[in-house]
Design an enzyme around this catalytic site. Structure first.
Site, PDB file in Angstrom:
ATOM      1  N   GLY A   8       6.290   0.603   5.957  1.00 40.85           N
ATOM      2  CA  GLY A   8       7.214  -0.309   5.274  1.00 40.85           C
ATOM      3  C   GLY A   8       7.336  -0.006   3.795  1.00 40.85           C
ATOM      4  N   CYS A   9       6.227   0.312   3.164  1.00 44.11           N
ATOM      5  CA  CYS A   9       6.226   0.601   1.724  1.00 44.11           C
ATOM      6  C   CYS A   9       6.956   1.909   1.430  1.00 44.11           C
ATOM      7  CB  CYS A   9       4.796   0.629   1.195  1.00 44.11           C
ATOM      8  SG  CYS A   9       3.966  -0.974   1.373  1.00 44.11           S
ATOM      9  N   THR A  10       6.802   2.880   2.309  1.00 53.49           N
ATOM     10  CA  THR A  10       7.509   4.149   2.153  1.00 53.49           C
ATOM     11  C   THR A  10       9.010   3.938   2.330  1.00 53.49           C
ATOM     12  OG1 THR A  10       5.584   5.400   2.903  1.00 53.49           O
ATOM     13  CG2 THR A  10       7.735   6.510   3.049  1.00 53.49           C
ATOM     14  N   ALA A  18      10.320   2.205  -0.874  1.00 53.49           N
ATOM     15  CA  ALA A  18      10.345   3.116  -2.019  1.00 53.49           C
ATOM     16  C   ALA A  18      11.441   4.174  -1.860  1.00 53.49           C
ATOM     17  CB  ALA A  18       8.985   3.787  -2.189  1.00 53.49           C
ATOM     18  N   LYS A  46       0.826  -1.213   0.000  1.00 52.42           N
ATOM     19  CA  LYS A  46       0.000   0.000   0.000  1.00 52.42           C
ATOM     20  C   LYS A  46       0.857   1.259   0.000  1.00 52.42           C
ATOM     21  CE  LYS A  46      -4.339   1.578   1.799  1.00 52.42           C
ATOM     22  NZ  LYS A  46      -4.761   1.932   0.453  1.00 52.42           N
TER      23      LYS A  46
END
Length: 156
Positions: A50-52, A55, A45
């Protein structure tokens, strides 16, 4: 669907994409990228911790990775969500939207997950490195955001 295996032909797709050299309304077809190495990283998401972290690590290592491969993030978030995520974190690479879960299913990363005793379907954090011939050169499953960039660079 099961995950593609090493050295198998990568499942082809055409999907909406934004960021990098792509504008709103553009689409990308994997088979048209043949001749270039491609890193497809699947994440749950936009704008979650974690995704930030994952990325932003790719963003920070961009000079090293961009010389070796095209990078595409893939999630089931909308193009509008992706555009905000890209702008907020100044991401130099494009993000693919997969709102109908066709790509995550083709790559076997749409899985049952659980949180606080509830089960649901979601994207497993996984990365597929695709070689210049369109075959899977490396697979990283259940990727840890802190280790992702180093793992990808090691195989490129």
């Amino acid at each position: 669907m099961p995950k593609p295996t090493l050295h198998a032909k990568a499942p082809d797709f055409t999907a909406a994409v934004i960021g990098g050299s792509y504008q709103d309304g553009d689409s990308v077809t994997l088979s048209k990228l043949k001749g270039q190495s491609v890193v497809l990283y699947f994440y749950p998401k936009d704008d979650t911790p974690g995704c930030t972290k994952q990325a932003c690590a790719l963003r920070d290592g961009w000079q090293s990775i961009a010389k070796k491969a095209l990078v595409f993030g893939v999630s089931t978030d909308s193009i509008k969500s992706h555009a905000k995520f890209i702008q907020k974190h100044e991401l130099p690479f494009p993000l693919i939207t997969d709102v109908d879960q066709k790509i995550v299913n083709a790559y076997g990363v749409w899985v049952e997950k659980s949180m606080y005793g509830k089960t649901y379907k979601g994207t497993e954090r996984s990365t597929f490195v695709i070689d210049k011939d369109g075959k899977i050169a490396a697979i990283f499953e259940k990727v840890k955001p802190d280790e992702h960039l180093a793992a990808v660079l090691a195989v490129l």
